[in-house]
Design a protein around this motif. Sequence first.
Motif, PDB file in Angstrom:
ATOM      1  N   PRO A 129    -130.146 -19.787   3.174  1.00  0.00           N
ATOM      2  CA  PRO A 129    -130.986 -20.251   4.020  1.00  0.00           C
ATOM      3  C   PRO A 129    -132.501 -21.175   3.788  1.00  0.00           C
ATOM      4  CG  PRO A 129    -130.206 -19.625   5.987  1.00  0.00           C
ATOM      5  CD  PRO A 129    -129.284 -19.246   4.471  1.00  0.00           C
ATOM      6  N   LYS A 130    -132.747 -19.092   3.683  1.00  0.00           N
ATOM      7  CA  LYS A 130    -134.339 -19.723   3.400  1.00  0.00           C
ATOM      8  C   LYS A 130    -134.439 -20.285   1.797  1.00  0.00           C
ATOM      9  CE  LYS A 130    -138.955 -16.792   2.874  1.00  0.00           C
ATOM     10  NZ  LYS A 130    -138.765 -15.241   3.034  1.00  0.00           N
ATOM     11  N   ALA A 132    -132.748 -22.273   0.127  1.00  0.00           N
ATOM     12  CA  ALA A 132    -132.596 -23.563   0.218  1.00  0.00           C
ATOM     13  C   ALA A 132    -133.970 -24.308   1.413  1.00  0.00           C
ATOM     14  CB  ALA A 132    -131.012 -23.786   0.862  1.00  0.00           C
ATOM     15  N   ARG A 133    -134.206 -23.617   1.575  1.00  0.00           N
ATOM     16  CA  ARG A 133    -135.405 -24.584   2.607  1.00  0.00           C
ATOM     17  C   ARG A 133    -136.281 -24.426   1.866  1.00  0.00           C
ATOM     18  NH1 ARG A 133    -134.071 -21.346   7.666  1.00  0.00           N
ATOM     19  NH2 ARG A 133    -135.808 -19.992   6.786  1.00  0.00           N
ATOM     20  N   ARG A 134    -136.827 -23.001   1.322  1.00  0.00           N
ATOM     21  CA  ARG A 134    -138.026 -23.589   0.135  1.00  0.00           C
ATOM     22  C   ARG A 134    -137.767 -24.280  -1.400  1.00  0.00           C
ATOM     23  NH1 ARG A 134    -141.678 -18.308   0.048  1.00  0.00           N
ATOM     24  NH2 ARG A 134    -141.659 -18.601   2.356  1.00  0.00           N
ATOM     25  N   GLN A 136    -135.943 -27.433  -1.097  1.00  0.00           N
ATOM     26  CA  GLN A 136    -136.103 -28.758  -0.802  1.00  0.00           C
ATOM     27  C   GLN A 136    -137.061 -29.336   0.004  1.00  0.00           C
ATOM     28  OE1 GLN A 136    -133.032 -30.760   0.366  1.00  0.00           O
ATOM     29  NE2 GLN A 136    -134.438 -32.294   0.570  1.00  0.00           N
ATOM     30  N   HIS A 137    -138.672 -27.680   0.422  1.00  0.00           N
ATOM     31  CA  HIS A 137    -139.947 -29.024   0.649  1.00  0.00           C
ATOM     32  C   HIS A 137    -140.220 -28.918  -0.420  1.00  0.00           C
ATOM     33  CE1 HIS A 137    -139.715 -27.800   4.789  1.00  0.00           C
ATOM     34  NE2 HIS A 137    -139.340 -26.827   5.095  1.00  0.00           N
ATOM     35  N   ASP A 140    -138.876 -32.260  -1.875  1.00  0.00           N
ATOM     36  CA  ASP A 140    -139.510 -33.434  -0.863  1.00  0.00           C
ATOM     37  C   ASP A 140    -141.273 -33.370  -1.472  1.00  0.00           C
ATOM     38  OD1 ASP A 140    -137.503 -33.318   0.432  1.00  0.00           O
ATOM     39  OD2 ASP A 140    -138.489 -31.926   2.527  1.00  0.00           O
ATOM     40  N   LEU A 165    -125.700 -27.114   0.326  1.00  0.00           N
ATOM     41  CA  LEU A 165    -125.218 -25.686   0.492  1.00  0.00           C
ATOM     42  C   LEU A 165    -124.314 -25.679   0.772  1.00  0.00           C
ATOM     43  CD1 LEU A 165    -127.791 -23.794   1.815  1.00  0.00           C
ATOM     44  CD2 LEU A 165    -127.409 -24.509   4.126  1.00  0.00           C
TER      45      LEU A 165
ATOM     46  N   THR B   2    -136.898 -34.981   6.034  1.00  0.00           N
ATOM     47  CA  THR B   2    -137.254 -34.485   4.387  1.00  0.00           C
ATOM     48  C   THR B   2    -137.296 -36.346   4.469  1.00  0.00           C
ATOM     49  OG1 THR B   2    -134.718 -34.256   4.179  1.00  0.00           O
ATOM     50  CG2 THR B   2    -136.933 -32.591   4.164  1.00  0.00           C
ATOM     51  N   ARG B   3    -137.913 -36.380   2.893  1.00  0.00           N
ATOM     52  CA  ARG B   3    -138.940 -37.636   3.090  1.00  0.00           C
ATOM     53  C   ARG B   3    -137.858 -38.876   2.304  1.00  0.00           C
ATOM     54  NH1 ARG B   3    -140.307 -40.447  -2.345  1.00  0.00           N
ATOM     55  NH2 ARG B   3    -142.175 -41.714  -1.736  1.00  0.00           N
ATOM     56  N   GLU B 204    -142.787 -16.859   6.718  1.00  0.00           N
ATOM     57  CA  GLU B 204    -142.073 -18.606   6.997  1.00  0.00           C
ATOM     58  C   GLU B 204    -142.834 -19.124   8.324  1.00  0.00           C
ATOM     59  OE1 GLU B 204    -138.947 -20.584   5.513  1.00  0.00           O
ATOM     60  OE2 GLU B 204    -138.202 -19.201   6.409  1.00  0.00           O
ATOM     61  N   GLU B 206    -140.012 -21.057   9.819  1.00  0.00           N
ATOM     62  CA  GLU B 206    -138.648 -21.860  10.418  1.00  0.00           C
ATOM     63  C   GLU B 206    -137.676 -20.528   9.951  1.00  0.00           C
ATOM     64  OE1 GLU B 206    -137.751 -25.506   7.659  1.00  0.00           O
ATOM     65  OE2 GLU B 206    -139.203 -24.564   6.316  1.00  0.00           O
ATOM     66  N   GLY B 207    -136.840 -21.101  11.435  1.00  0.00           N
ATOM     67  CA  GLY B 207    -135.548 -19.930  11.974  1.00  0.00           C
ATOM     68  C   GLY B 207    -134.756 -20.722  12.064  1.00  0.00           C
ATOM     69  N   ALA B 214    -129.818 -22.873   9.774  1.00  0.00           N
ATOM     70  CA  ALA B 214    -131.109 -23.485   9.551  1.00  0.00           C
ATOM     71  C   ALA B 214    -131.794 -23.824   7.989  1.00  0.00           C
ATOM     72  CB  ALA B 214    -132.016 -22.499   9.671  1.00  0.00           C
ATOM     73  N   PHE B 215    -131.304 -25.078   7.804  1.00  0.00           N
ATOM     74  CA  PHE B 215    -131.499 -25.575   6.381  1.00  0.00           C
ATOM     75  C   PHE B 215    -131.734 -26.934   6.801  1.00  0.00           C
ATOM     76  CE2 PHE B 215    -130.179 -28.357   2.490  1.00  0.00           C
ATOM     77  CZ  PHE B 215    -131.293 -27.948   2.080  1.00  0.00           C
ATOM     78  N   TYR B 218    -129.904 -29.288   8.864  1.00  0.00           N
ATOM     79  CA  TYR B 218    -128.922 -29.129   9.688  1.00  0.00           C
ATOM     80  C   TYR B 218    -129.412 -28.449  11.085  1.00  0.00           C
ATOM     81  CZ  TYR B 218    -126.791 -28.831   4.973  1.00  0.00           C
ATOM     82  OH  TYR B 218    -126.210 -29.503   3.321  1.00  0.00           O
ATOM     83  N   SER B 224    -141.188 -29.223   8.197  1.00  0.00           N
ATOM     84  CA  SER B 224    -140.611 -30.538   8.714  1.00  0.00           C
ATOM     85  C   SER B 224    -139.378 -31.008   8.952  1.00  0.00           C
ATOM     86  CB  SER B 224    -140.480 -30.853   7.137  1.00  0.00           C
ATOM     87  OG  SER B 224    -139.640 -30.478   6.287  1.00  0.00           O
TER      88      SER B 224
END
Lengths: 435, 225
Positions: A129-130, A132-134, A136-137, A140, A165, B2-3, B204, B206-207, B214-215, B218, B224
């Motif tokens: 997930p981390k 993927a977050r990076r 996705q940001h 964006d 994912l 997200t955008r 980070e 985010e958690g 945690a994406f 979802y 963001s």
Amino acid sequence: MTDFPRILTRLMTEHPSDSHTMARYEDSGGYQALRHGLAMAPADVAAVIKASNIRGRGGAGFPTGVKWGFLAPATPRYLVINGDESEPGTFKDRQLLERDPHALIEGVILSAYALGCNHAFIYIRGEYPKPARRVQHAVDDAYAAGYLGGDILGSGFDVEVTVHLGAGAYICGEETAMLNSLEGLRGEPRIKPPFPAVQGLYAKPTIVNNVETIANVPWMVRNGGGAYAAIGPQGSSGTRLFSLSGHVNRPGNYEIVMGMTWGEFIEDLGGGVRNGRALKTWIPGGASAPWFVPDEHLHLPVTIDDTGKAGSMLGSGAVVVMDETTNVVAAAHRMVRFFAHESCGLCTPCREGCDWLERMLWRILNGHGRPYDLEMLLDVCDNISPGLRWPPAQTTICPLGPSAVQPVRSILTWFRDEVEAMIGAGRGVEGALVG
Amino acid sequence: MTRPMTQPMTQGTTVAIDKIVPGWSAPNRERARWLLERYPQRRSALMPLLYLAQLEHGHLTDEAQRQVAELTGLTAAQVLAVSSFYTMYKRDHVGRYLISVCTSISCYLLGGDDVLEAVEIQAGAHDGETSPDGLFTVEHVECLGACGGAPAVQVNYEMIEGVRPEKARGLCDWLRTASPQVVFGDEMQALFGGQRSFDWGPSETEGAIAPVPAFGPYGSVGGSS
């Protein structure tokens, strides 16, 4: 050997605190290759990748330019980035995704432009997930900067990116299983042909490339395919990220030029085996690769072709080192258990065979091995991968089943005495129980 | 959130989300709408929507799977075929903290089995089970991609590398007493981790808020979204 461009790790090494940000990436020359590439004809960008001679970094080592050449003319076409990194021992793409996501995204845009794709998917394993977050940001931010979306930098070229994912299935790293997964299906591989380049996602022409492969593209477009091809030995050009783990002093990811010997790799890069112990065996390219042993292989060069000729593969670039204290039957069991768990169940030889192999190794490990177990192990292996050749033949749709054969074949090739001794000792115990 | 994409890919998506999943939170209904527009075909949104349903209900109930089938234009059987294939979709109750211990080859070589045993004892749940108080679900998992920092553990899919058995026990105790609403990888790594696969860089914000990865779309918090 030390004088080569750090194509993949320079930014994250020089700017560890913010290498993943748009600001830092642009400051370091990021997205300049995109401007350069969009001024070229798409075919010329594809020619750069062809000229680089890069071979895919996901495992199969297939020349990327050649793969791209197979793309059928029908539209729409899709680009899918394989970030389902799940091969035991491999953690290189995770670092690239977390620490330098913009290099991947710039590579995606350039590749999509070269291939005429207007939609790209980045498939990242669910346990990441981390990363993927990076990503996705970064996606964006790339949209906000006008690098993604419609009419990119006034070029008239459009591309959309969807980050997807996974949900815990190794098999989705197999490209056709990945496409099924993206279509909302079970991650079961498809029979090839047709290959994805002809009928892939939604039965449209699709290119599937590994994260690391595409992260190299901006550098290639900036410096030329020839400059990339000139790095390292012929047939293994470019730098490459290796994941080193197991009983070594300095595990981690290493960006290297191929061509050094395995001895240098393990000793000089990895700092040698832990606790001053002796090296027993190592896996040169992920859990699917046959094992190497010091007497036979330590002097061989780390290249795709030399490793292949010696009966194994560099695969995903995962090197797992085992020292003299390792119980090789237990280690092989652990790897076979992985494949048994990850078998999608579609093909009988893999679904049943991996399970058999796992249970037989477990039996041997627990002192209940039988004299005929060695032959039966080989027989089951032979039913999954006839002839036990290298590269492996297969009775299955995808190579997962034959991968499970390799640890078994490895211990029976290099450590047969140990396996036999364990069976012999086990028989004694069983006899005592019966007697 | 997200955008948005320049063009919604699924043209003419007129899925009556509010009618199909009236019980979902407003942000999650909005996320569902967004996800359904991410793909050229609606059924491709199945996997992310299953995560979203799992986030809403704690696990994938039969009812939630029927709702996701309606959202994606599939049959309930097609949805079950997928939810039963992937290990991260949980069709049974999961504890508040899902502790996943890697026991694949590199972690095995460096003591992952001992970490698993320590977690089982301290969390009060065997491998594959949930503790009686509903706090922990423990599972051994295949390779997490943290081999350079073996042995690795994830709590609600947030990574901790270089975990030793005593640290694993401490992790369970901490989760029980501190009872964090959100688990952060960096925080847990600092408290209970050791050797890492590589330099993680900046920490980070985010958690994870649940045993679901945690994406952004979802359900993570911070950053963001």
